[in-house]
Scaffold this motif. Structure first.
Motif, PDB file in Angstrom:
ATOM      1  N   SER A  39       0.838  -1.195   0.000  1.00  0.00           N
ATOM      2  CA  SER A  39       0.000   0.000   0.000  1.00  0.00           C
ATOM      3  C   SER A  39       0.872   1.243   0.000  1.00  0.00           C
ATOM      4  O   SER A  39       2.076   1.176   0.232  1.00  0.00           O
ATOM      5  CB  SER A  39      -0.908   0.012   1.236  1.00  0.00           C
ATOM      6  OG  SER A  39      -0.176   0.374   2.380  1.00  0.00           O
ATOM      7  N   ALA A  40       0.234   2.394  -0.269  1.00  0.00           N
ATOM      8  CA  ALA A  40       0.972   3.668  -0.265  1.00  0.00           C
ATOM      9  C   ALA A  40       1.620   3.898   1.092  1.00  0.00           C
ATOM     10  O   ALA A  40       2.687   4.498   1.177  1.00  0.00           O
ATOM     11  CB  ALA A  40       0.043   4.827  -0.621  1.00  0.00           C
ATOM     12  N   ASP A  41       0.982   3.409   2.162  1.00  0.00           N
ATOM     13  CA  ASP A  41       1.547   3.586   3.497  1.00  0.00           C
ATOM     14  C   ASP A  41       2.800   2.739   3.713  1.00  0.00           C
ATOM     15  O   ASP A  41       3.549   2.974   4.639  1.00  0.00           O
ATOM     16  CB  ASP A  41       0.512   3.244   4.567  1.00  0.00           C
ATOM     17  CG  ASP A  41      -0.643   4.223   4.554  1.00  0.00           C
ATOM     18  OD1 ASP A  41      -0.434   5.395   4.168  1.00  0.00           O
ATOM     19  OD2 ASP A  41      -1.758   3.813   4.903  1.00  0.00           O
ATOM     20  N   ILE A  53       5.245   2.539   1.506  1.00  0.00           N
ATOM     21  CA  ILE A  53       6.417   3.151   0.898  1.00  0.00           C
ATOM     22  C   ILE A  53       7.331   3.575   2.037  1.00  0.00           C
ATOM     23  O   ILE A  53       6.878   4.192   2.997  1.00  0.00           O
ATOM     24  CB  ILE A  53       6.043   4.380   0.045  1.00  0.00           C
ATOM     25  CG1 ILE A  53       5.156   3.962  -1.120  1.00  0.00           C
ATOM     26  CG2 ILE A  53       7.293   5.080  -0.472  1.00  0.00           C
ATOM     27  CD1 ILE A  53       4.611   5.130  -1.902  1.00  0.00           C
ATOM     28  N   ARG A  69       2.609  10.299  -3.106  1.00  0.00           N
ATOM     29  CA  ARG A  69       1.521   9.465  -2.605  1.00  0.00           C
ATOM     30  C   ARG A  69       0.194  10.209  -2.675  1.00  0.00           C
ATOM     31  O   ARG A  69       0.147  11.408  -2.434  1.00  0.00           O
ATOM     32  CB  ARG A  69       1.744   9.124  -1.138  1.00  0.00           C
ATOM     33  CG  ARG A  69       3.011   8.465  -0.820  1.00  0.00           C
ATOM     34  CD  ARG A  69       3.096   8.318   0.684  1.00  0.00           C
ATOM     35  NE  ARG A  69       4.447   7.976   1.066  1.00  0.00           N
ATOM     36  CZ  ARG A  69       4.737   7.412   2.207  1.00  0.00           C
ATOM     37  NH1 ARG A  69       3.806   7.157   3.078  1.00  0.00           N
ATOM     38  NH2 ARG A  69       5.983   7.125   2.494  1.00  0.00           N
ATOM     39  N   THR A  70      -0.871   9.486  -2.970  1.00  0.00           N
ATOM     40  CA  THR A  70      -2.203  10.095  -2.958  1.00  0.00           C
ATOM     41  C   THR A  70      -2.885   9.904  -1.616  1.00  0.00           C
ATOM     42  O   THR A  70      -3.846  10.595  -1.323  1.00  0.00           O
ATOM     43  CB  THR A  70      -3.108   9.489  -4.037  1.00  0.00           C
ATOM     44  OG1 THR A  70      -3.359   8.114  -3.699  1.00  0.00           O
ATOM     45  CG2 THR A  70      -2.490   9.609  -5.416  1.00  0.00           C
ATOM     46  N   GLU A 113      -1.498   3.572  -4.627  1.00  0.00           N
ATOM     47  CA  GLU A 113      -1.719   4.620  -5.620  1.00  0.00           C
ATOM     48  C   GLU A 113      -0.702   5.748  -5.460  1.00  0.00           C
ATOM     49  O   GLU A 113      -0.464   6.223  -4.355  1.00  0.00           O
ATOM     50  CB  GLU A 113      -3.130   5.167  -5.441  1.00  0.00           C
ATOM     51  CG  GLU A 113      -3.560   6.182  -6.460  1.00  0.00           C
ATOM     52  CD  GLU A 113      -5.013   6.548  -6.244  1.00  0.00           C
ATOM     53  OE1 GLU A 113      -5.876   5.908  -6.868  1.00  0.00           O
ATOM     54  OE2 GLU A 113      -5.271   7.460  -5.426  1.00  0.00           O
ATOM     55  N   ALA A 114      -0.131   6.159  -6.587  1.00  0.00           N
ATOM     56  CA  ALA A 114       0.776   7.300  -6.631  1.00  0.00           C
ATOM     57  C   ALA A 114       0.292   8.239  -7.726  1.00  0.00           C
ATOM     58  O   ALA A 114      -0.425   7.832  -8.639  1.00  0.00           O
ATOM     59  CB  ALA A 114       2.201   6.849  -6.916  1.00  0.00           C
ATOM     60  N   MET A 171       3.453   0.053  -6.497  1.00  0.00           N
ATOM     61  CA  MET A 171       2.140   0.661  -6.714  1.00  0.00           C
ATOM     62  C   MET A 171       1.289  -0.215  -7.623  1.00  0.00           C
ATOM     63  O   MET A 171       1.799  -0.963  -8.453  1.00  0.00           O
ATOM     64  CB  MET A 171       2.294   2.050  -7.353  1.00  0.00           C
ATOM     65  CG  MET A 171       2.977   3.077  -6.464  1.00  0.00           C
ATOM     66  SD  MET A 171       1.947   3.565  -5.079  1.00  0.00           S
ATOM     67  CE  MET A 171       2.839   2.832  -3.727  1.00  0.00           C
TER      68      MET A 171
END
Length: 183
Positions: free
Chosen positions: A2-4, A6, A94-95, A100-101, A134
Motif C-alpha cells: 500500500s501507499a503507506d 512506501i 503518494r495520494t 496509488e501514486a 504501486m
C-alpha cells in the motif's frame, strides 16, 4: 504493497536511467536552470508554480522539495538527457490511497516537443510499479491543457469518470487519468 508501505526514508539519491533520459536529484547548482525552466507563463498556467518564478522562488521550491522528500512524501527529479543540464522536472507522490501514486511534470519552453514528458512519465511509472509496488498511477490534468492530455495518452494513461477536483494553487479543475499496472 500500500501507499503507506512506501518507506518513510526514500533512497538518498535516486537516479533513473532509460528511454534516452536520466532522471536525477536537483542540486543547488541547478537553481539558475530552475528559474529558466519554470519562469514561463505556460508553467504558471498549468501548475501550482507561480509566474514570474525567480531565484528566490527556486530556492524556496528546492527547500520544499527536500523537506517533502525527507518526510517520505515526494520524489522530485530533474529530467535530463545525460544527467547534466535539466530540461524539466517530474514528481511522484503518494495520494493517500493504498497502492496509488500520482505524477506531475513540467518541461521548460526550449525543450518541449521532444517527448521528454512522455518518456519521463513512462520511466517513473515503471519505478512506481517495480520499486515502490504501486498498483496504479494517476495524472491530474486540466482539460484544456492539450500538451499534458497528449502526454497522458502517449504514456498509456486513460481518463477516468471521477469528478474533476480543484486543488490549492490550481487555476483549473483537474481531471483524473489512470494507468493500470500490466498483469
Amino acid at each position: 504493497m500500500s501507499a503507506d508501505d512506501i518507506p518513510a526514508a526514500l533512497p538518498a539519491d535516486i537516479c533513473l536511467t532509460g528511454l534516452g533520459l536520466v532522471l536525477r536529484e536537483w542540486t543547488d547548482d541547478d537553481l539558475p536552470v530552475m528559474v529558466e525552466l519554470f519562469n514561463d507563463p505556460q508553467v504558471g498556467l498549468w501548475t501550482p508554480l507561480r509566474f514570474p518564478f525567480d531565484k528566490e522562488a527556486a530556492r524556496a521550491y528546492l527547500a520544499q522539495a527536500r523537506q517533502r522528500r525527507s518526510d517520505g512524501l515526494y520524489v522530485q527529479l530533474a529530467i535530463t538527457a545525460d544527467g547534466d543540464a535539466p530540461m524539466g522536472e517530474i514528481l511522484l507522490f503518494r495520494t493517500g490511497s493504498p497502492g496509488e501514486a500520482e505524477l506531475a511534470y513540467a518541461v521548460g519552453p526550449r525543450h518541449r516537443r521532444r517527448r521528454l514528458a512522455t518518456r519521463a512519465v513512462q520511466l517513473i511509472t515503471s519505478y512506481a510499479y517495480d520499486v515502490l509496488g504501486m498498483d496504479h498511477v494517476l495524472l491530474r490534468i486540466a482539460q484544456d491543457n492539450r500538451g499534458s492530455v497528449a502526454v497522458a495518452h502517449s504514456a498509456g494513461f486513460a481518463p477516468t469518470d471521477a469528478l474533476p477536483l480543484t486543488r490549492a494553487g490550481s487555476r483549473h479543475p483537474l481531471h483524473t487519468w489512470r494507468h493500470h499496472r500490466a498483469e
